[in-house]
Structure formats: structure tokens, C-alpha cells
Enzyme design. Structure first.
Site, PDB file in Angstrom:
ATOM      1  N   TYR A 132       0.838  -1.205   0.000  1.00  0.00           N
ATOM      2  CA  TYR A 132       0.000   0.000   0.000  1.00  0.00           C
ATOM      3  C   TYR A 132       0.875   1.259   0.000  1.00  0.00           C
ATOM      4  O   TYR A 132       0.661   2.187  -0.782  1.00  0.00           O
ATOM      5  CB  TYR A 132      -0.913  -0.043   1.231  1.00  0.00           C
ATOM      6  N   LYS A 185       1.159   4.230  -2.888  1.00  0.00           N
ATOM      7  CA  LYS A 185       0.857   5.642  -2.642  1.00  0.00           C
ATOM      8  C   LYS A 185       2.065   6.533  -2.973  1.00  0.00           C
ATOM      9  O   LYS A 185       1.900   7.647  -3.469  1.00  0.00           O
ATOM     10  CB  LYS A 185       0.415   5.834  -1.189  1.00  0.00           C
TER      11      LYS A 185
HETATM   12  N1  LIG Z   1      -9.461   6.600   5.327  1.00  0.00           N
HETATM   13  C1  LIG Z   1      -8.230   6.987   5.580  1.00  0.00           C
HETATM   14  O1  LIG Z   1      -7.849   7.182   6.721  1.00  0.00           O
HETATM   15  C2  LIG Z   1      -7.267   7.220   4.446  1.00  0.00           C
HETATM   16  C3  LIG Z   1      -5.984   7.680   4.751  1.00  0.00           C
HETATM   17  C4  LIG Z   1      -5.075   7.916   3.717  1.00  0.00           C
HETATM   18  C5  LIG Z   1      -5.468   7.725   2.411  1.00  0.00           C
HETATM   19  N2  LIG Z   1      -6.729   7.275   2.133  1.00  0.00           N
HETATM   20  C6  LIG Z   1      -7.078   7.086   0.723  1.00  0.00           C
HETATM   21  O2  LIG Z   1      -8.343   7.679   0.491  1.00  0.00           O
HETATM   22  C7  LIG Z   1      -9.001   6.988  -0.569  1.00  0.00           C
HETATM   23  C8  LIG Z   1     -10.393   6.570  -0.113  1.00  0.00           C
HETATM   24  O3  LIG Z   1     -10.249   5.633   0.944  1.00  0.00           O
HETATM   25  P1  LIG Z   1     -11.425   5.267   1.971  1.00  0.00           P
HETATM   26  O4  LIG Z   1     -10.819   5.286   3.299  1.00  0.00           O
HETATM   27  O5  LIG Z   1     -12.618   6.089   1.681  1.00  0.00           O
HETATM   28  O6  LIG Z   1     -11.663   3.743   1.598  1.00  0.00           O
HETATM   29  P2  LIG Z   1     -12.987   2.932   1.214  1.00  0.00           P
HETATM   30  O7  LIG Z   1     -12.556   1.489   1.217  1.00  0.00           O
HETATM   31  O8  LIG Z   1     -14.100   3.348   2.063  1.00  0.00           O
HETATM   32  O9  LIG Z   1     -13.253   3.407  -0.278  1.00  0.00           O
HETATM   33  C9  LIG Z   1     -12.513   2.902  -1.358  1.00  0.00           C
HETATM   34  C10 LIG Z   1     -13.349   2.990  -2.612  1.00  0.00           C
HETATM   35  O10 LIG Z   1     -12.605   2.428  -3.706  1.00  0.00           O
HETATM   36  C11 LIG Z   1     -13.463   1.573  -4.448  1.00  0.00           C
HETATM   37  N3  LIG Z   1     -12.671   0.560  -5.133  1.00  0.00           N
HETATM   38  C12 LIG Z   1     -11.878  -0.390  -4.577  1.00  0.00           C
HETATM   39  N4  LIG Z   1     -11.322  -1.142  -5.552  1.00  0.00           N
HETATM   40  C13 LIG Z   1     -11.747  -0.642  -6.740  1.00  0.00           C
HETATM   41  C14 LIG Z   1     -11.545  -0.977  -8.084  1.00  0.00           C
HETATM   42  N5  LIG Z   1     -10.748  -1.998  -8.442  1.00  0.00           N
HETATM   43  N6  LIG Z   1     -12.168  -0.252  -9.037  1.00  0.00           N
HETATM   44  C15 LIG Z   1     -12.993   0.764  -8.712  1.00  0.00           C
HETATM   45  N7  LIG Z   1     -13.229   1.146  -7.439  1.00  0.00           N
HETATM   46  C16 LIG Z   1     -12.630   0.437  -6.467  1.00  0.00           C
HETATM   47  C17 LIG Z   1     -14.437   0.994  -3.426  1.00  0.00           C
HETATM   48  O11 LIG Z   1     -15.616   0.542  -4.072  1.00  0.00           O
HETATM   49  C18 LIG Z   1     -14.660   2.216  -2.529  1.00  0.00           C
HETATM   50  O12 LIG Z   1     -15.689   3.022  -3.098  1.00  0.00           O
HETATM   51  C19 LIG Z   1      -8.081   5.822  -0.928  1.00  0.00           C
HETATM   52  O13 LIG Z   1      -7.272   6.188  -2.022  1.00  0.00           O
HETATM   53  C20 LIG Z   1      -7.252   5.644   0.306  1.00  0.00           C
HETATM   54  O14 LIG Z   1      -6.019   5.015   0.034  1.00  0.00           O
HETATM   55  C21 LIG Z   1      -7.628   7.015   3.116  1.00  0.00           C
END
Ligand SMILES: NC(=O)c1ccc[n+]([C@@H]2O[C@H](COP(=O)([O-])OP(=O)(O)OC[C@H]3O[C@@H](n4cnc5c(N)ncnc54)[C@H](O)[C@@H]3O)[C@@H](O)[C@H]2O)c1
Length: 271
Positions: free
Chosen positions: A169, A173
Site C-alpha cells: 500500500y 501511494k
Molecule cells: N481513510 C483513511 O484514513 C485514508 C488515509 C489515507 C489515504 N486514504 C485514501 O483515500 C481513498 C479513499 O479511501 P477510503 O478510506 O474512503 O476507503 P474505502 O474502502 O471506504 O473506499 C474505497 C473505494 O474504492 C473503491 N474501489 C476499490 N477497488 C476498486 C476498483 N478496483 N475499481 C474501482 N473502485 C474500487 C471501493 O468501491 C470504494 O468506493 C483511498 O485512495 C485511500 O487510500 C484514506
């Protein structure tokens, strides 16, 4: 020159958000629509969630379409772009938000399929979407790409130690951050900007809460949570709402002279 609130106006801009079925992606769709954007959003499996997000956008009097697409599939990505163009006629902003994670594992123990699976969705997916949207942005003479990376792409976390090695991961990123810089520099003179948001730990999303729902006992979870809070200067997790201002800033003309940047929203993790 726009002034006052107008610099944040997104009226009639078309935004394509990958992974908008819930979590941070849903919040991005809602706030961008609240500032006037029409939204195409995708989900791979959670179609119901994507449709719910689309309904939320429509309640804000903006247009929305939910598209089922796997961002790691070139065919799905082409279909997603075509569907967006069929519905709205243009794509002004791409938000590469879709991502997955696999269970924690040190490098020597990591299963090759877990390495490939995460890189395929997170990095190849962002590349495929960027690659597919660029010709349309180039023919429009304008475009804006916002990549959702992570603080995990910027630094290691000894504070969290054994509980959370997710090198696949983290590397995905870090790759997105460099993809952002390459896109920004290669297309800056064609009116296309690219920037990156690197969030710290935000509560309440599927990705951030997966560990809690898994097989971890309370003690292990508390060690992990304690590590996060020690690493975070503010000593708390972020609320997904706290990212909304940043996405509007990057999507709008308020950031029109900013490209190739990584903006952290992390409670002081990377300071
Ligand atoms: N939540 C956090 O604390 C956090 C921190 C740092 C970065 N992020 C980043 O923020 C973004 C959103 O994360 P989140 O926490 O909302 O996660 P989440 O798991 O709630 O959402 C992820 C989304 O990606 C979609 N997805 C997964 N695989 C896919 C694919 N192959 N094709 C199309 N869609 C796909 C899922 O359907 C979902 O809608 C991500 O890029 C994550 O890495 C989140």
C-alpha cells in the site's frame, strides 16, 4: 479576475470520482456537487453504494451518474470515460480515489499476489484513469487531476511498528505521488494541473476501519491506535469532513497556479 466565493465555484464542471460508493470518495462527491459540479462516480463492487452517492448528488440539484468499473481494467476504464462523456460531454476534473489494502505483512512474508493486487488497483488504476482522461483534457485545453495518496506514501511509521507494515500500500501511494508530479510537469503547458492529497488516518471509512473489524484482539488494536495517535501531532484521527475544503480548493480556480504538489491533511504527522 474572480473574487470572493467565486474562486471556489465549480458550477457546471464535470468531475469523475473513482471509488465513490462510500468513505472519503462519497464525501468528495457531495462537497464538489455542493459547489456546483456535476458528478460521474464509479465503484467496482458496491454498485448500491455508488447509486446512493449519485442520489445524494441529485438532491443537491446537480447531475450524477454511477458507473460500475474496475479501475485496474483498461476496458472498464475506457467504458467509464466514454459513459461520462456520453452523459456530460466533457471531463474537467478526475479524482483518482479508488484504492484497496491487504492485511499487514512485512516484506519477507508478503504474498506476491497481495503485492500485485494492491499495486494493480491503487497505482495501475490511477495510471490507467489518468492515461485515458488526458486525450480529452488535451483536446479541451484544460483539465485537473487530483490523486488521493496517503501519508503512508511519504514516510515510514516506526511508531506503529509490527501492527501495521503494509509496504504494498505504501509503495502504491508513493508511486501515485510521483505519477502526480510527472503528470503535472508533462502537461502544465497544455492547461492541465495535477495535485495530490495525502491524508493521515481518518476514521469511519471502510479502509480505515478494516483492522478493527478483523481478527485483532482489543490489546493489539489499542497498540495500533496508540501508535497512530503518537505519530499524529494533534493526537487524534481526522474526520472525513476535514478533507472537504481541500478537495474544493484543489478542484477550483482557488488553486489555479498550483500544480505538482502533495498537500497533507494529517494532523501534523509529516511535520
Ligand atoms: N481513510 C483513511 O484514513 C485514508 C488515509 C489515507 C489515504 N486514504 C485514501 O483515500 C481513498 C479513499 O479511501 P477510503 O478510506 O474512503 O476507503 P474505502 O474502502 O471506504 O473506499 C474505497 C473505494 O474504492 C473503491 N474501489 C476499490 N477497488 C476498486 C476498483 N478496483 N475499481 C474501482 N473502485 C474500487 C471501493 O468501491 C470504494 O468506493 C483511498 O485512495 C485511500 O487510500 C484514506
Amino acid at each position: 479576475m474572480k473574487d470572493g466565493k467565486e474562486v471556489f465555484d465549480l458550477k457546471d464542471r464535470v468531475v469523475l470520482v473513482t471509488g465513490g460508493s462510500g468513505g472519503l470518495g462519497r464525501g468528495f462527491c457531495e462537497i464538489l456537487a455542493a459547489f456546483g459540479a456535476d458528478i460521474a462516480l464509479t465503484a467496482d463492487k458496491n454498485v448500491k453504494g455508488a447509486q446512493e452517492t449519485a442520489e445524494m448528488v441529485k438532491r443537491l440539484d446537480r447531475k450524477a451518474v454511477a458507473i460500475q468499473a474496475d479501475v485496474s481494467s483498461p476496458e472498464d476504464v475506457e467504458r467509464m470515460i466514454q459513459k461520462t462523456l456520453d452523459e456530460f460531454g466533457r471531463i474537467d476534473i478526475l479524482v483518482n480515489n479508488a484504492a484497496i489494502n491487504s492485511g499487514p505483512s512485512k516484506i519477507a512474508d508478503m504474498r506476491i499476489e497481495d503485492w500485485d493486487k494492491v499495486l494493480k488497483v491503487n497505482l495501475r488504476g490511477a495510471f490507467l484513469c489518468t492515461r485515458a482522461v488526458l486525450p480529452h483534457m488535451l483536446s479541451q485545453g484544460s483539465g485537473n487531476i487530483i490523486n488521493i495518496a496517503s501519508v503512508k506514501g511519504l514516510r515510514t511509521f516506526r511508531e506503529i511498528g509490527e501492527e501495521m507494515p503494509i509496504p504494498n500500500y505504501s509503495v502504491s501511494k508513493a508511486g501515485m505521488i510521483m505519477l502526480t508530479k510527472e503528470t503535472a510537469v508533462q502537461y502544465a503547458r497544455e492547461g492541465i494541473r495535477a495535485n495530490c492529497i495525502a491524508p493521515g488516518w481518518h476514521r469511519g471509512t471502510q479502509l480505515s476501519d478494516r483492522w478493527r473489524a478483523g481478527s485483532w484482539d482489543k490489546e493489539k488494536y489499542e497498540r495500533y491506535e496508540g501508535g497512530i495517535l503518537r505519530a499524529t501531532a494533534m493526537g487524534r484521527r481526522g474526520d472525513p469532513d476535514e478533507l472537504k475544503g481541500l478537495i474544493v480548493f484543489l478542484a477550483s480556480d482557488a488553486s489555479s497556479y498550483i500544480t505538482g504538489q502533495v498537500l497533507t491533511s494529517d494532523g501534523g504527522i509529516c511535520v
